[in-house]
Design a protein around this motif. Structure first.
Motif, short mmCIF file in Angstrom:
data_model
loop_
_atom_site.label_atom_id
_atom_site.label_comp_id
_atom_site.label_asym_id
_atom_site.label_seq_id
_atom_site.Cartn_x
_atom_site.Cartn_y
_atom_site.Cartn_z
N GLU A 1 0.95 -1.17 -0.05
CA GLU A 1 0.11 0.11 -0.10
C GLU A 1 0.81 1.31 -0.02
N ALA B 1 2.41 1.59 -3.31
CA ALA B 1 1.33 2.01 -4.50
C ALA B 1 0.90 3.69 -4.21
N SER B 2 0.97 3.99 -2.95
CA SER B 2 0.54 5.39 -2.58
C SER B 2 1.76 6.19 -3.29
N LYS C 1 1.62 6.39 -6.95
CA LYS C 1 0.52 7.24 -7.00
C LYS C 1 0.95 8.88 -7.09
N ARG C 2 1.58 9.16 -5.96
CA ARG C 2 2.09 10.52 -5.75
C ARG C 2 2.88 11.02 -6.72
N VAL D 1 3.45 10.04 -9.85
CA VAL D 1 2.52 10.30 -11.27
C VAL D 1 1.91 11.73 -11.01
N GLU D 2 1.29 11.60 -9.96
CA GLU D 2 0.53 12.90 -9.92
C GLU D 2 1.53 14.02 -9.85
#
Length: 875
Positions: free
Chosen positions: A807, A810-811, A814-815, A817-818
């Motif tokens: 997790e 993944a987080s 995600k950060r 990519v953002e």
């Protein structure tokens, strides 16, 4: 004599030379001649004169007679001469008759009517007459080899019959095994046969091997060779009152055309046939008698056969004038019973076995006239177990639903008779006295039990000689001057009857038995009585007393006594029974008084005034009489009272009689008897002197008899001693054997106990080991379960850790990519493939993949190199 019965033929004895070289043959004679040159034999038949050559030899010393066969005779020839179809002899190249060696031939008078000789090699047996087979006879023939008779061909070993009347001509191919005679079947008989093998019987029916059947036709029957006679079956003659009970052994159709299944049972009566012969598939169970009922009889048939079908568990009532046979399976419940004839004092106790409607007339049920059910009488519904009674006078036939428990009669009772009746529903017991009584349906006679002592006293004192009926009320005649006490255990009260009276015990009442002292001297509980005498009467006792000068005396006394009560008042007589043993108590009290009085008196004084002293001791001094005499100025004398009263039971002693006074001490008795003895001695001495001579003579005789008897006794004693020693020896041997057996059994029992203990110890050790093993196993199992739980917990923690890390990654991705942005990623994605495509064009490759084999391949990125725009990548 020759073998054919003719006298031998002898040659004439002219000279020695003629006997050796010339033989004259008479008619019907022959000789055998051997040619030594050719070694051939020939037959020379007479009448002829035969001259023997030097090279020839005559084989017989004397010529033989030809064989002559009488009519109806035959002869058996071994190794016969060979003949052709025309009957001519067959000659070989040496002019010698051919012989069938090892064969046999039967020659009869019909085929050989003329005498014939025997050719060389032939041997003849005895001439025998032909066998004549009479009528009702047959020969059992067996083929020894294939044989043809007319158009019938028989193989070797096959058997057949040659039936008479005829003459049997034997053949060499056939052997006669036996002669059988026809069996005569009488009327009312049948011949039982069994097939030895498959065959066809005389009726043309095929029979299998072992099959049995009957030949019922009267006359002679000749069994075939394949039929075995088992025996004769005799017919059972059936009368009108007897039927034959049969059982089928297998399914078949009987002689009457009825088909029966295996195990089925049926009856054959005289209406079907006057006699019956049991078939092979039938077995006789027995004879069934005819059941005949008169108009005063009935019966109940259980499991009846109705229209050919047996109704199991049901019953049917048959009554009136009729006759019938009990079918198989049927039985009578209680046999043939008579119709119950009831008089006016009779009744039947009935019990219902099943529910039904009882339509018996109400008068027979003793239903009162005022009962409303009599107006429109339809009957009474009975339930199973219901009890009721039918009263006479009438005749009664119980139905199948009714069971007759018993027949009852009214019990006539007079005023002094009664019965005990118990109600079976409530259990109450009562007595019925003085009138005729009929027991109710729920009532029975109750038997009153008395102790053996009371029973004996009733028979002894009441005069009842016969055995008492326990259901009758117990009665006891109380005689005049007697009193009886009866105790009621239910009300706990007693009643007393003074005679003359009649005691009738109630159901809960019992007699009070008085146990009195008896005998002389008195012994307690010597006499048992129900009726107690009120007196006057006397009682005798013996007591021992001692005077003041220590003289011991034995007194025999008699006391007159009676009870001082009002005999017209039974309640006043209750006090009589307050003292159970009044005889013993009174005798003890009076004996105590007498001992005290005698102890204060000397022997001489007591010897002179014994009666007065004893009466004063028992009755006491009459002080009132003494005072009256003193007041009247008369001489005052000691005077006993007239009577002694026991106030507890009103017993009165009116007189004391001294029957005897006898010293107990020996010295005292000797002093009293000394004077008597002296007188007796003077008389006896004279008598002794007179009888001395006679006594001496008798003594000698007695001594001789005594000596003889003594010797005899010694012999008997020696015999008894010998028997005693023998029995002691046997008993010692038995004892030793018993001790040895007991010791052996004890040792064996000890070993058995030790072995059992060892087994028990081993079992206990095994149980302990089992318990220890199970405990260790449970500990190991608990440890393994704890380890498993710990590993599972560790795995769960590791899984949660990895899940948490994934997790986080993944987080993080995600950060990232953002933060980069979508447009930047798109430009980066497009730049890579365009630059790679140009590089591949320069190298002349469409796609590539480079790896060192140690690091894993990113197939996701590899796929981007393998796929180009419009062309597939190649490895």
């Amino acid at each position: 004599m020759s073998s054919d019965g003719l006298p031998p033929v002898r040659a004439p004895r002219s000279s020695k030379k003629s006997r050796e070289e010339v033989i004259r043959l008479a008619p019907l004679t022959y000789i055998h001649v051997l040619d030594n040159n050719t070694h051939c034999r020939r037959v020379v038949v007479g009448p002829a004169t035969f001259t023997k050559q030097e090279h020839e030899k005559i084989l017989f010393r004397e010529p033989k007679r030809m064989i002559v066969l009488p009519p109806q005779h035959y002869i058996e020839i071994d190794s016969p001469a060979l003949r052709d179809d025309k009957g001519e002899l067959v000659i070989d190249e040496y002019d010698q008759v051919k012989v069938r060696f090892g064969d046999r031939e039967i020659r009869t008078a019909e085929k050989f009517p003329t005498p014939f000789p025997l050719y060389p090699g032939e041997e003849a047996g005895a001439i025998k007459p032909l066998t004549v087979v009479a009528a009702d006879q047959a020969l059992v023939l067996q083929a020894l080899r294939p044989y043809t008779e007319g158009e019938t061909h028989y193989q070797a070993g096959e058997e057949w019959l040659f039936k008479g009347p005829a003459t049997y001509i034997p053949a060499v191919e056939v052997e006669v095994k036996d002669t059988i005679e026809a069996q005569i079947i009488q009327p009312s008989q049948a011949l039982k046969l069994r097939a030895r093998r498959e065959c066809v019987d005389a009726q043309g029916q095929k029979r299998r091997s072992g099959e049995e059947w009957l030949i019922r036709a009267a006359g002679a029957y000749l069994p075939s060779v394949h039929e075995e006679i088992i025996g004769f079956e005799h017919a059972k003659v059936l009368s009108h009152d007897v039927a034959l009970h049969l059982r089928a052994l297998k399914t078949f159709t009987d002689i009457y055309g009825q088909r029966h299944k295996a195990g089925e049972e049926w009856l054959v009566t005289s209406e079907i046939s006057p006699s019956h012969i049991c078939d092979v598939f039938e077995v006789e169970v027995g004879l069934v008698p005819l059941q005949t009922l008169t108009d005063r009889q009935f019966c109940v048939v259980e499991d009846p056969v109705v229209k050919g079908e047996q109704k199991l568990g049901s019953c049917i009532l048959r009554s009136g004038v009729c006759s019938f046979f009990l079918q198989p399976g049927e039985r009578l419940r209680n046999g043939i019973e008579n119709v119950h004839i009831l008089q006016d004092h009779d009744a039947l106790l009935l019990r219902s076995t099943e529910a039904f409607l009882d339509t018996t007339h109400p008068d027979l049920l003793r239903i009162p006239e005022k009962d409303e059910s009599r107006k429109d009488w339809k009957g009474i519904e009975r339930i199973p177990g219901d009890l009721w009674m039918v009263y006479g006078p009438c005749d009664y036939t119980p139905g199948v639903q009714v069971e007759v428990v018993e027949k009852r009669q009214s019990i006539p009772l007079n005023d002094t008779e009664g019965i005990y009746v118990r109600d079976t529903q409530t259990g109450k017991i009562r007595s019925v006295v003085g009138h005729t009584y009929m027991l109710a349906p729920r009532e029975v006679l109750w038997e009153k039990q008395l102790s053996k002592e009371v029973e004996l006293l009733l028979q002894k004192q009441g005069g009842a000689g016969a055995k008492r009926d326990p259901s009758r009320v117990v009665t006891f005649n109380v005689k005049a001057g007697h009193v009886v006490q009866v105790y009621n255990y239910q009300s706990k009260r007693s009643r007393v009857l003074v005679g003359p009276a009649l005691v009738m015990l109630g159901p809960e009442e019992q007699f009070t038995v008085m146990r009195l002292s008896g005998g002389t001297p008195k012994i307690p509980n010597k006499v048992s009585v129900i009726a107690l005498r009120l007196g006057p009467k006397f009682m005798t006792d013996e007591i021992a007393v001692e005077t003041s000068d220590h003289a011991r005396l034995k007194l025999k006394l008699s006391y007159n006594w009676h009870f001082d009560i009002d005999r017209s008042d039974p309640e006043a007589a209750q006090c009589v029974f307050t003292v159970r043993d009044f005889v013993g108590d009174a005798c003890k009290a009076m004996a105590s008084r007498i001992r005290g009085a005698v102890a204060s008196s000397t022997f001489d004084n007591f010897h002179k005034h014994s009666a007065t002293l004893i009466r004063l001791a028992v009755m006491g001094r009459d002080t009132k009489a003494e005072e009256a005499a003193r007041a009247a100025g008369q001489d005052v004398a000691v005077k006993p009272k007239e009577r002694l009263l026991f106030p507890q039971n009103k017993l009165v002693i009116t007189n004391v009689d001294v029957q005897s006074v006898e010293p107990v001490d020996a010295q005292t008795r000797e002093s009293l008897q000394k004077s008597v003895t002296l007188a007796i001695e003077i008389t006896t001495k004279s008598q002794e002197a007179e009888s001395q001579h006679q006594a001496d003579e008798e003594e000698e005789i007695a001594k001789g008899a005594l000596t003889t008897q003594r010797l005899k006794n010694k012999a008997d004693a020696e015999a008894f001693r010998k028997e005693l020693i023998r029995r002691e020896t046997e008993s010692m041997a038995i004892q030793q054997r018993g001790e040895a057996g007991s010791l052996a059994r004890g040792v064996a029992k000890a070993e058995e106990v030790m072995n059992q203990c060892a087994v028990a110890i081993a079992q206990a050790e095994a149980d302990a080991m089992k318990i220890a093993t199970s405990v260790e196993l449970e500990i190991m199992q608990a440890q393994q379960e704890a380890d498993i739980k710990a590993i599972e917990k560790e795995n769960q923690l590791e899984l949660e850790r990895k899940h948490t890390l994934s997790e986080i990654e993944a987080s993080k991705f995600k950060r990232i990519v953002e933060s980069i942005g979508a447009e930047t990623l798109e430009a980066i994605a497009r730049a890579g493939p365009e630059m790679q495509a140009k590089l591949l064009e320069g190298l002349g490759l469409q796609g590539y993949m480079v790896t060192d084999g140690s690091s894993p391949i990113n197939l996701f990125k590899t796929a981007e190199g393998l796929v180009s725009t419009g062309n597939p990548g190649a490895m």
